[in-house]
Design an enzyme around this catalytic site. Structure first.
Site, PDB file in Angstrom:
ATOM      1  N   ARG A 104      38.610  48.609  -3.461  1.00  0.00           N
ATOM      2  CA  ARG A 104      38.878  47.538  -2.514  1.00  0.00           C
ATOM      3  C   ARG A 104      38.909  48.110  -1.099  1.00  0.00           C
ATOM      4  NH1 ARG A 104      43.711  43.249  -2.150  1.00  0.00           N
ATOM      5  NH2 ARG A 104      44.925  45.131  -1.920  1.00  0.00           N
ATOM      6  N   THR A 108      38.587  44.940   4.861  1.00  0.00           N
ATOM      7  CA  THR A 108      38.145  43.578   4.499  1.00  0.00           C
ATOM      8  C   THR A 108      38.860  43.048   3.256  1.00  0.00           C
ATOM      9  OG1 THR A 108      36.435  44.396   3.028  1.00  0.00           O
ATOM     10  CG2 THR A 108      35.807  44.099   5.339  1.00  0.00           C
ATOM     11  N   ASP A 200      50.823  53.654 -11.921  1.00  0.00           N
ATOM     12  CA  ASP A 200      49.381  53.772 -11.696  1.00  0.00           C
ATOM     13  C   ASP A 200      48.729  54.349 -12.956  1.00  0.00           C
ATOM     14  OD1 ASP A 200      46.808  55.034 -10.995  1.00  0.00           O
ATOM     15  OD2 ASP A 200      47.317  54.363  -8.978  1.00  0.00           O
ATOM     16  N   ASP A 203      46.455  57.542 -12.447  1.00  0.00           N
ATOM     17  CA  ASP A 203      47.228  58.761 -12.197  1.00  0.00           C
ATOM     18  C   ASP A 203      47.912  59.233 -13.472  1.00  0.00           C
ATOM     19  OD1 ASP A 203      46.572  59.088  -9.547  1.00  0.00           O
ATOM     20  OD2 ASP A 203      48.305  57.975  -8.796  1.00  0.00           O
TER      21      ASP A 203
HETATM   22  N1  URA Z   1      46.605  49.400 -11.206  1.00  0.00           N
HETATM   23  C1  URA Z   1      47.497  50.228 -11.788  1.00  0.00           C
HETATM   24  O1  URA Z   1      47.147  51.324 -12.196  1.00  0.00           O
HETATM   25  N2  URA Z   1      48.781  49.822 -11.913  1.00  0.00           N
HETATM   26  C2  URA Z   1      49.210  48.628 -11.478  1.00  0.00           C
HETATM   27  O2  URA Z   1      50.387  48.303 -11.633  1.00  0.00           O
HETATM   28  C3  URA Z   1      48.266  47.780 -10.861  1.00  0.00           C
HETATM   29  C4  URA Z   1      46.974  48.189 -10.734  1.00  0.00           C
END
Ligand code: URA
Length: 209
Positions: A104, A108, A200, A203
């Site tokens: 993203r 924008t 995430d 990660d």
């Molecule tokens: N992407 C992720 O890895 N975790 C989230 O909570 C939202 C998007």
């Protein structure tokens, strides 16, 4: 409105609780994401077509079922979607793989494609898009539109966790796409993370934080 299926089998719920915990390290997180994806794939592929086949058992000839019709393509959305591929291939080893990379743009806020490699016969395949997290739904909508532009007719979106906001965005834009999730969480926070979520996913899968 898309069809949304919540696959809340006890084994999936149990594994999901472990990956939600911040104490779970990358090795276990990776293995469990693969296992959850394999269990979910069992349900996602429930409508694969079958045809009759003659088999001779050690006792006699009989008519059984074999997979027919469209072949499967698994399309992970980079990078976290990759974590679901291994488990799904255990169940569907003949599937072909495509990869879609979308980020993203901070300015924008629009999705920008940075990688796309799909099987040549993608339009003839039954496509399962994978991403553990359905958060805002922007990259998912973009990826679905990309597949439709290549002529794909049968698309399923398979995520482990979803926010209601993301489900609505995908459903509104692509009401013909079936969405499969293991759980629908409360909401998104102001950083776009699913709450309570699992953090995430990329990660945690790849140990990058
Ligand atoms: N992407 C992720 O890895 N975790 C989230 O909570 C939202 C998007």
């Amino acid at each position: 409105m898309s069809n949304i299926t919540i696959i809340d089998h006890p084994l999936i719920q149990h594994k999901l609780s472990i990956i939600r915990s911040k104490e779970t390290g990358s090795k276990d997180f990776r293995e469990l994401v693969g296992e959850i994806a394999m269990l979910m794939a069992y349900e996602v592929t429930r409508d694969l077509q079958l045809e009759d086949v003659e088999v001779e058992t050690p006792i006699c000839k009989t008519t059984c079922k074999t997979l027919s019709g469209k072949k499967v393509a698994i399309i992970p959305i980079l990078r976290a979607g990759l974590g679901m591929v291994g488990g799904m291939l255990e169940l569907i080893p003949a599937a072909k793989l495509g990869h879609i990379g979308v980020y993203r743009d901070e300015g924008t806020l629009k999705p920008v494609e940075y990688f796309c490699k799909l099987p040549q016969d993608i339009q003839e395949r039954y496509c399962i898009l994978t991403d553990p997290m359905l958060a805002t739904g922007g990259t998912h909508c973009y990826s679905i539109s990309l597949l439709k532009a290549r002529g794909v007719q049968n698309i399923k979106l398979m995520c482990i966790l979803a926010a209601p906001e993301g489900i609505k965005v995908v459903s509104d834009e692509h009401p013909d796409v079936d969405i499969y999730v293991a759980a629908v969480d409360e909401r998104l926070n102001d950083k776009g993370y699913i709450v309570p979520g699992l953090g995430d996913a990329g990660d945690r899968l790849f140990g990058t934080k």
